[in-house]
Motif scaffolding. Structure first.
Motif: not given
Length: 482
Positions: A14-25
């Protein structure tokens, strides 16, 4: 980063960054050949989806105004990376989706070629100047529609997503794509090729999540200008209805139930070799898979015997095994559907000549199956099996068989075998399908359109038509000063 299984750790982009979901689900990722959990897929929150929408909005402003030569260079670089990484992409695919390694690697290579095709088509998405009244400049312009929300299934984990990505990005659109939670590693590997090629942040955003939750949030958003979906007819109807509530255009590539008509003058052995290969490709989990076989009564016995022979020669196994020619089904749901369809057909008088049951081993394996004496009211003759089932029905009258083939509400693919040019033309004119192959069972190709009629959807992917949904046509009338 990879897990202990050699399977990559999966993230959203998202937006050029690799990331986890906001709540860690997260949800488990299961290898269908072993039924073992090999990783976890992050599930997006509403806040994650809003970040993706904002990123796509900003990304579109940048990408739309990027000169076509620069866009082309970046996308060609992405295609080169897909080609370079095809063996690794195929390996990930074999682990999470089950198809043989060779099939997965080939799928990735074909995907790169599709991207190259669409890039070059986009370079020629010209408008036109129309002769008009003196002092007036009348033009037609082709412009990207805007940010796209795309939804794709698990059966072609790299080819499916890339049909949306390659068209949208080539046309100058940004995109938020929700790939399947069952095959997220392949989608992430594909997106990494675009990211590493230098695509600007926000132009491409990859999310996973609860399907109903994601679609309910993305589709009505005023930031999304087009909805592109590949999947089942029931889900397609739901998503199209959601889009219709806000008058949003959609591209729908939905399921089918492809008839195969083998005429009296066809070579039954050659027909089987073509049709059976397509039937058992990807364990029959293909929306264009041949799934209803109508064979002239004069050759049906020879056709059936050869089909059984070919089915029994299929090597079913783990996609990572070199000898495997057909992998497992994707999940337990598919196994249960195969068992239900076979049991229903048998209860109505059908005979199982080979297969007809799951294999006694770990994994979601189902034997290649040939059914005969299948009555017209059997579920398998009305419901897309999406698995390695081949019901064979004899016929005598071609006109009646055409009517039977067209009787279902689907119209994605159809196939015919004949040595007569006149009969081939009759099949071409008579079969109601968006994709028709005569004397072979051809798959999708980059240079030609694919898509359905009736409840199998609308819009086309592939060929010059692939860009149509992603471009708007604007008429500009300019009264010149002077």
């Amino acid at each position: 980063m990879t897990s202990d299984h050699g399977y990559p750790a999966v993230r959203m982009y998202i937006a050029g960054e690799w990331c986890h979901g906001g709540t860690g689900r997260t949800a488990p990722i299961v290898n269908p050949a072993t039924e073992k959990v090999i990783g976890e897929v992050p599930l997006a929150t509403i806040a994650d989806l809003d970040r993706a929408l904002d990123a796509a909005t900003e990304g579109f402003r940048t990408w739309r105004d990027t000169p076509i030569a620069r866009r082309s260079a970046i996308l060609h670089a992405a295609a080169d990376l897909i080609t370079e990484r095809a063996p690794e992409i195929g390996r990930i695919m074999a682990q999470e989706q089950g198809k043989p390694l060779k099939e997965g690697t080939t799928e990735a290579l074909r995907t790169a070629d599709t991207l190259r095709w669409h890039i070059e088509d986009a370079r020629r998405a010209y408008g036109r100047i129309i002769p008009s009244a003196p002092g007036t400049l009348l033009t037609v312009r082709r412009e990207p529609v805007g940010p796209v929300a795309a939804f794709v299934p698990w059966n072609f984990p790299v080819g499916g997503p890339n049909r949306k990505l390659s068209s949208a990005l080539s046309a100058g659109c940004s995109i938020v794509i929700k790939a399947s939670e069952e095959t997220p590693g392949t989608a992430a590997a594909l997106v990494a090729c675009y990211a590493d090629a230098g695509l600007s942040a926000g132009v491409l955003n990859l999310v996973f999540g609860e399907p109903a939750e994601v679609s309910a949030h993305l589709i009505p958003s005023p930031k999304i200008r087009l909805v592109a979906f590949t999947g089942s007819v029931p889900v397609g109807k739901l998503l199209a209805a959601k889009a219709g509530e806000v008058m949003k255009p959609t591209l729908m590539e939905l399921g089918g139930h492809a008839p195969v008509i083998v005429c009296a003058d066809a070579d039954p052995v050659k027909a089987v070799r073509m049709a059976a290969q397509a039937k058992f490709f990807n364990a029959g989990q293909v929306c264009t898979s041949p799934s209803r076989f109508f064979v002239h009564e004069s050759i049906v016995e020879e056709f059936t015997a050869e089909f059984v022979k070919v089915a029994q020669a299929v090597t079913v196994g783990d996609g990572l095994d070199a000898d495997t020619t057909m992998g497992p089904l994707a999940n337990e749901r598919r196994l249960q559907t195969m068992e239900r369809l076979v049991a229903d057909a048998v209860s109505r008088g059908a005979k199982v000549l080979t297969g007809g049951e799951r294999l006694e081993r770990d994994g979601y394996f189902f034997a290649p199956t040939v059914l005969t004496d299948v009555p017209a009211d059997a579920d398998v003759m009305h419901e897309e099996p999406f698995g390695p089932l081949a019901p064979i029905v004899p016929f005598t009258d071609l006109d009646e068989t055409l009517a039977t083939a067209n009787a279902l509400p689907y119209g994605l693919a159809a196939y015919g075998f004949t040595e007569s040019a006149a009969t081939a033309e009759k099949l071409s004119n008579g079969l109601e399908a968006g994709i028709l192959s005569v004397n072979h069972c051809g798959g999708s190709v980059s240079e030609a359109p694919s898509g359905g009629v009736k409840e199998s959807g609308y819009g086309r992917e592939g060929g010059p038509e692939a860009l149509d949904a992603y471009l708007i046509t604007k008429r500009v009338s300019h009264l010149l000063a002077g």
